[in-house]
Design a protein around this motif. Structure first.
Motif, PDB file in Angstrom:
ATOM      1  N   ARG A  38       0.796  -1.201  -0.092  1.00  0.00           N
ATOM      2  CA  ARG A  38       0.035   0.096   0.000  1.00  0.00           C
ATOM      3  C   ARG A  38       0.947   1.268   0.081  1.00  0.00           C
ATOM      4  O   ARG A  38       2.102   1.254   0.507  1.00  0.00           O
ATOM      5  CB  ARG A  38      -0.942   0.192   1.331  1.00  0.00           C
ATOM      6  CG  ARG A  38      -0.318   0.232   2.705  1.00  0.00           C
ATOM      7  CD  ARG A  38      -1.295   0.041   3.607  1.00  0.00           C
ATOM      8  NE  ARG A  38      -0.798   0.170   4.966  1.00  0.00           N
ATOM      9  CZ  ARG A  38      -1.137   0.021   6.125  1.00  0.00           C
ATOM     10  NH1 ARG A  38      -2.583  -0.242   6.222  1.00  0.00           N
ATOM     11  NH2 ARG A  38      -0.681   0.175   7.393  1.00  0.00           N
ATOM     12  N   GLN A  39       0.278   2.241  -0.523  1.00  0.00           N
ATOM     13  CA  GLN A  39       1.023   3.472  -0.615  1.00  0.00           C
ATOM     14  C   GLN A  39       0.324   4.791  -0.059  1.00  0.00           C
ATOM     15  O   GLN A  39      -0.909   5.005  -1.015  1.00  0.00           O
ATOM     16  CB  GLN A  39       1.655   3.809  -1.821  1.00  0.00           C
ATOM     17  CG  GLN A  39       2.474   4.996  -1.968  1.00  0.00           C
ATOM     18  CD  GLN A  39       3.209   4.941  -3.272  1.00  0.00           C
ATOM     19  OE1 GLN A  39       3.021   4.462  -4.100  1.00  0.00           O
ATOM     20  NE2 GLN A  39       4.449   5.847  -3.039  1.00  0.00           N
ATOM     21  N   ALA A  40       0.277   5.298   0.919  1.00  0.00           N
ATOM     22  CA  ALA A  40      -0.445   6.818   1.343  1.00  0.00           C
ATOM     23  C   ALA A  40       0.271   7.767   0.695  1.00  0.00           C
ATOM     24  O   ALA A  40       1.257   7.919   0.129  1.00  0.00           O
ATOM     25  CB  ALA A  40      -0.464   6.762   2.682  1.00  0.00           C
ATOM     26  N   GLN A  43       3.821   9.112   1.192  1.00  0.00           N
ATOM     27  CA  GLN A  43       4.525   8.088   1.514  1.00  0.00           C
ATOM     28  C   GLN A  43       5.175   6.931   0.554  1.00  0.00           C
ATOM     29  O   GLN A  43       4.695   6.961  -0.144  1.00  0.00           O
ATOM     30  CB  GLN A  43       3.904   7.378   2.622  1.00  0.00           C
ATOM     31  CG  GLN A  43       3.345   8.500   4.004  1.00  0.00           C
ATOM     32  CD  GLN A  43       2.705   7.729   4.918  1.00  0.00           C
ATOM     33  OE1 GLN A  43       2.693   6.429   5.233  1.00  0.00           O
ATOM     34  NE2 GLN A  43       1.987   8.541   5.610  1.00  0.00           N
ATOM     35  N   GLU A  89      -5.269   5.300   9.394  1.00  0.00           N
ATOM     36  CA  GLU A  89      -3.975   5.075   8.851  1.00  0.00           C
ATOM     37  C   GLU A  89      -4.126   4.080   8.022  1.00  0.00           C
ATOM     38  O   GLU A  89      -2.876   3.927   7.348  1.00  0.00           O
ATOM     39  CB  GLU A  89      -3.268   4.849  10.104  1.00  0.00           C
ATOM     40  CG  GLU A  89      -3.515   3.768  11.077  1.00  0.00           C
ATOM     41  CD  GLU A  89      -4.158   4.361  12.315  1.00  0.00           C
ATOM     42  OE1 GLU A  89      -5.074   5.223  12.218  1.00  0.00           O
ATOM     43  OE2 GLU A  89      -4.009   3.795  13.552  1.00  0.00           O
ATOM     44  N   ASP A  90      -5.047   3.315   7.659  1.00  0.00           N
ATOM     45  CA  ASP A  90      -5.022   2.294   6.752  1.00  0.00           C
ATOM     46  C   ASP A  90      -5.390   2.823   5.209  1.00  0.00           C
ATOM     47  O   ASP A  90      -5.096   2.312   4.312  1.00  0.00           O
ATOM     48  CB  ASP A  90      -5.982   1.241   6.877  1.00  0.00           C
ATOM     49  CG  ASP A  90      -5.377   0.274   8.198  1.00  0.00           C
ATOM     50  OD1 ASP A  90      -6.295  -0.049   8.981  1.00  0.00           O
ATOM     51  OD2 ASP A  90      -4.572   0.033   8.257  1.00  0.00           O
ATOM     52  N   THR A  91      -5.584   4.050   5.276  1.00  0.00           N
ATOM     53  CA  THR A  91      -5.938   4.720   4.104  1.00  0.00           C
ATOM     54  C   THR A  91      -4.692   4.796   3.284  1.00  0.00           C
ATOM     55  O   THR A  91      -3.578   5.234   3.443  1.00  0.00           O
ATOM     56  CB  THR A  91      -6.586   6.390   4.422  1.00  0.00           C
ATOM     57  OG1 THR A  91      -8.027   6.182   4.983  1.00  0.00           O
ATOM     58  CG2 THR A  91      -6.844   6.873   3.280  1.00  0.00           C
ATOM     59  N   ALA A  92      -4.922   4.218   2.096  1.00  0.00           N
ATOM     60  CA  ALA A  92      -3.771   4.274   1.040  1.00  0.00           C
ATOM     61  C   ALA A  92      -4.555   3.515  -0.436  1.00  0.00           C
ATOM     62  O   ALA A  92      -5.490   3.283  -0.352  1.00  0.00           O
ATOM     63  CB  ALA A  92      -2.711   3.225   1.456  1.00  0.00           C
ATOM     64  N   TYR A  94      -4.049   0.611  -2.577  1.00  0.00           N
ATOM     65  CA  TYR A  94      -3.737  -0.859  -2.221  1.00  0.00           C
ATOM     66  C   TYR A  94      -3.144  -1.678  -3.719  1.00  0.00           C
ATOM     67  O   TYR A  94      -4.161  -1.578  -4.546  1.00  0.00           O
ATOM     68  CB  TYR A  94      -4.581  -1.738  -1.448  1.00  0.00           C
ATOM     69  CG  TYR A  94      -4.589  -1.264  -0.111  1.00  0.00           C
ATOM     70  CD1 TYR A  94      -5.141  -0.225   0.414  1.00  0.00           C
ATOM     71  CD2 TYR A  94      -4.107  -2.414   0.740  1.00  0.00           C
ATOM     72  CE1 TYR A  94      -5.035   0.169   1.695  1.00  0.00           C
ATOM     73  CE2 TYR A  94      -4.137  -1.810   2.237  1.00  0.00           C
ATOM     74  CZ  TYR A  94      -4.751  -0.676   2.645  1.00  0.00           C
ATOM     75  OH  TYR A  94      -4.529  -0.453   3.947  1.00  0.00           O
ATOM     76  N   GLN A 118      -8.336   2.344  -4.366  1.00  0.00           N
ATOM     77  CA  GLN A 118      -7.899   3.145  -3.231  1.00  0.00           C
ATOM     78  C   GLN A 118      -8.846   2.699  -2.127  1.00  0.00           C
ATOM     79  O   GLN A 118      -9.977   2.247  -2.390  1.00  0.00           O
ATOM     80  CB  GLN A 118      -8.612   4.343  -3.753  1.00  0.00           C
ATOM     81  CG  GLN A 118      -8.705   5.566  -2.586  1.00  0.00           C
ATOM     82  CD  GLN A 118      -7.499   6.062  -2.097  1.00  0.00           C
ATOM     83  OE1 GLN A 118      -6.509   6.293  -2.881  1.00  0.00           O
ATOM     84  NE2 GLN A 118      -7.237   5.867  -0.838  1.00  0.00           N
ATOM     85  N   THR A 120     -10.161   4.346   1.572  1.00  0.00           N
ATOM     86  CA  THR A 120     -10.214   5.121   2.275  1.00  0.00           C
ATOM     87  C   THR A 120     -10.986   4.990   3.767  1.00  0.00           C
ATOM     88  O   THR A 120     -12.096   4.554   3.568  1.00  0.00           O
ATOM     89  CB  THR A 120     -10.722   6.434   1.626  1.00  0.00           C
ATOM     90  OG1 THR A 120     -10.170   6.781   0.442  1.00  0.00           O
ATOM     91  CG2 THR A 120     -10.997   7.848   2.652  1.00  0.00           C
TER      92      THR A 120
END
Length: 123
Positions: A38-40, A43, A89-92, A94, A118, A120
């Motif tokens: 995953r990538q936020a 980050q 904080e799992d928002t990213a 995937y 995505q 969210t």
């Protein structure tokens, strides 16, 4: 080469659940290890989970252990990521990935990547 298409992302409230799917086409799916990353925003891409060819071995990032479950169905050429107790904080975005080595946390061990889906999580 294997082509990967993720689905199942969306908007969910904190504490909720989502199930991501990654459908593979091309060369024999069962010959690949599979991973989720995953990538936020702002980050680097980070490891989430990986699964062996048979599905007998799974590895998780500490941040998702006990909440996320990776699984695969070789007959359906699909890998899943069941995500429970979701946090903001799992928002990213995937991504699923396929590789030909051993299950690994390292993104460089994976040769094929999907386009991402995505997720969210609202607080």
């Amino acid at each position: 080469q294997v082509q990967l298409v993720e689905s199942g992302g969306g908007l969910v409230q904190a504490g909720g659940s989502l199930r991501l799917s990654c459908a593979a086409s091309g060369r024999a799916f069962s010959g690949y290890i599979m991973g989720w990353f995953r990538q936020a925003p702002g980050q680097e891409r980070e490891f989430v989970a990986t699964i062996s060819r048979s599905g007998n071995t799974t590895i998780y990032a500490d941040s998702v252990k006990g909440r996320f479950t990776i699984s695969r169905d070789n007959a359906k050429n699909t890998v899943y990521l069941q995500m429970n107790s979701l946090k903001p904080e799992d928002t990213a975005v995937y991504y699923c990935a396929a590789g030909t080595y051993y299950p690994s946390r390292l993104s460089g061990r994976y040769d094929n990547w999907g386009q991402g889906t995505q997720v969210t999580v609202s607080s």
